[in-house]
Design an enzyme around this catalytic site. Structure first.
Site, mmCIF file in Angstrom:
data_model
loop_
_atom_site.group_PDB
_atom_site.id
_atom_site.type_symbol
_atom_site.label_atom_id
_atom_site.label_comp_id
_atom_site.label_asym_id
_atom_site.label_seq_id
_atom_site.Cartn_x
_atom_site.Cartn_y
_atom_site.Cartn_z
ATOM 1 N N ASP A 6 0.861 -1.174 0.000
ATOM 2 C CA ASP A 6 0.000 0.000 0.000
ATOM 3 C C ASP A 6 0.905 1.235 0.000
ATOM 4 O O ASP A 6 1.735 1.393 0.884
ATOM 5 C CB ASP A 6 -0.878 -0.028 1.254
ATOM 6 C CG ASP A 6 -2.054 0.913 1.144
ATOM 7 O OD1 ASP A 6 -3.193 0.446 1.298
ATOM 8 O OD2 ASP A 6 -1.832 2.115 0.916
ATOM 9 N N ASP A 101 -2.845 2.556 -5.978
ATOM 10 C CA ASP A 101 -1.908 2.624 -4.856
ATOM 11 C C ASP A 101 -1.830 1.357 -4.019
ATOM 12 O O ASP A 101 -1.260 1.379 -2.934
ATOM 13 C CB ASP A 101 -2.267 3.804 -3.958
ATOM 14 C CG ASP A 101 -3.575 3.570 -3.220
ATOM 15 O OD1 ASP A 101 -4.388 2.756 -3.689
ATOM 16 O OD2 ASP A 101 -3.782 4.200 -2.182
ATOM 17 N N GLU A 102 -2.414 0.251 -4.475
ATOM 18 C CA GLU A 102 -2.259 -0.968 -3.689
ATOM 19 C C GLU A 102 -2.341 -2.212 -4.542
ATOM 20 O O GLU A 102 -2.866 -2.177 -5.661
ATOM 21 C CB GLU A 102 -3.290 -1.029 -2.567
ATOM 22 C CG GLU A 102 -4.700 -1.251 -3.018
ATOM 23 C CD GLU A 102 -5.615 -1.561 -1.841
ATOM 24 O OE1 GLU A 102 -5.537 -2.668 -1.281
ATOM 25 O OE2 GLU A 102 -6.396 -0.681 -1.463
#
Length: 345
Positions: A6, A101-102
DNA sequence: TCTGGGGTCCTTCGACAA
DNA sequence: TCTGTTGTCGAAGGACCC
């Protein structure tokens, strides 16, 4: 072993690279604080004022009048995201990107904690972004672990220790438990993931009937056999929607806006070489009540005019059922088929 | 004067077919 | 012919996620 990665305060971190003078300051990436926008990402300095994702920007401004508001630049974030995942792919046998973003990665054989730290350090060194990782035997434990030591931490859940790791955490930490489910279970005295894991069949069936409840209890017990999938899933729908600065009540104006949205959706269809069978319009009234109206057409289409005609018909129908000013209008298409399947219809 | 945008998946309900 | 069952599809809404 699986790791969940993350990127810490991703949008805000990218903005600080672009404008170094923002470093250390409360930065809010999101809408206009004088309008109807919400917070997409708050920097850690902004979070100290209680600013969180999904909060209205007006509320964020109230909590921190000194905050710097930055409109999102998705194209730029996509570029930065691609650079991060390129680095990760070079170090892991399988990588599943879940959002910008992850994502999840399969760790190579050997010491999983060392491998996860190596990924974190490579991203920091090559892209200059901070990220946190959680390591576990399954996705649900890895994801929750990645949140345990932010920013920049690596948290390892030992094999066999999944249920014990999850048990003391608040229910809301479990992916799939949103505000509704949390409130419903809290009313029955279920406060932690461990409480849910220990729920008897009868209580579970009463509180959370259906497959959702079964699956959530399995996850709460640390049971999750979803693999890391490298190949991206096929799109199921394409949509666009807009919240207006001011509510719109003129039906002709709404039809025109719907036509513009139909054109955008049609263009996205053509870009992907897809045709759509179902057109849906979404209306959100001034009181926030939301309705959708859908129609499945005989011949799948990627034609803006055809989608616009159907959308206009659905819009008229909805407004006839419930007239009123709208704060949001949206157009979406689903039932997507590839070009070569068109002959079937 | 609240509450984005782009998605996915599940549930329920009614219609219809076998 | 009538009735009930089961499965599928489309529509609508809801919950959730990033």
């Amino acid at each position: 072993m699986i790791a969940h990665l993350d990127i810490d305060a991703f949008f805000a971190a990218v903005e600080m690279h672009r404008r170094p003078e923002l470093r250390g300051r409360p930065v809010v990436v999101g809408g206009d604080p004088r309008g109807r926008g919400v917070v997409a990402t708050a920097s850690y300095a902004a979070r100290r004022f209680g600013i969180r994702s999904a909060m209205s920007c007006a509320e964020a401004l109230r909590r921190c009048p000194a905050a710097v508001f930055v409109p999102p630049d998705m194209a730029r974030y996509r570029e930065w995201s691609a650079r991060v995942w390129d680095v990760v792919r070079a170090m892991a046998p399988a990588v599943e990107v879940v959002g910008l973003d992850e994502g999840y990665l399969e760790l190579p054989p050997g010491d999983p904690a060392a491998a996860a730290r190596a990924v974190r350090d490579a991203v920091a060194c090559e892209v200059r972004l901070s990220c946190s990782l959680g390591v576990a035997t399954c996705k649900v434990a890895a994801k929750i672990a990645s949140d345990a030591d932010k920013p920049g931490g690596v948290t390892v859940v030992p094999p066999g220790g999944e249920a014990a790791f999850l048990a003391p955490l608040p229910l809301r930490a479990l992916p799939g438990v949103g505000p509704r489910t949390d409130a419903r279970l809290a009313a029955a005295g279920i406060a932690t993931i461990g409480d849910l894991a220990g729920l008897a069949d009868g209580d579970l069936g009463r509180l959370l009937p259906g497959r959702v409840g079964e699956e959530l209890r399995r996850r709460a017990r640390g049971l999750d056999d979803r693999p890391v999938r490298s190949e991206p899933a096929e799109r199921v729908s394409i949509s666009t929607e807009r919240t207006f600065d001011r509510d719109v009540s003129d039906p002709a104006r709404l039809r025109a806006l719907g036509g513009e949205m139909a054109a955008r959706v049609a263009e996205a269809l053509r870009r992907r070489g897809r045709f759509a069978r179902t057109v849906t319009v979404k209306l959100r009234y001034a009181d926030f009540r939301t309705v959708t109206r859908a129609e499945t057409i005989r011949v799948p289409t990627d034609d803006a005019a055809a989608i616009a005609r159907t959308a206009a018909r659905l819009l008229c129908r909805a407004l006839a059922e419930r007239p009123g000013a709208l704060r949001l209008l949206g157009v979406s298409v689903s039932g997507l088929v590839p070009e070569r399947q068109l002959a079937l219809f």
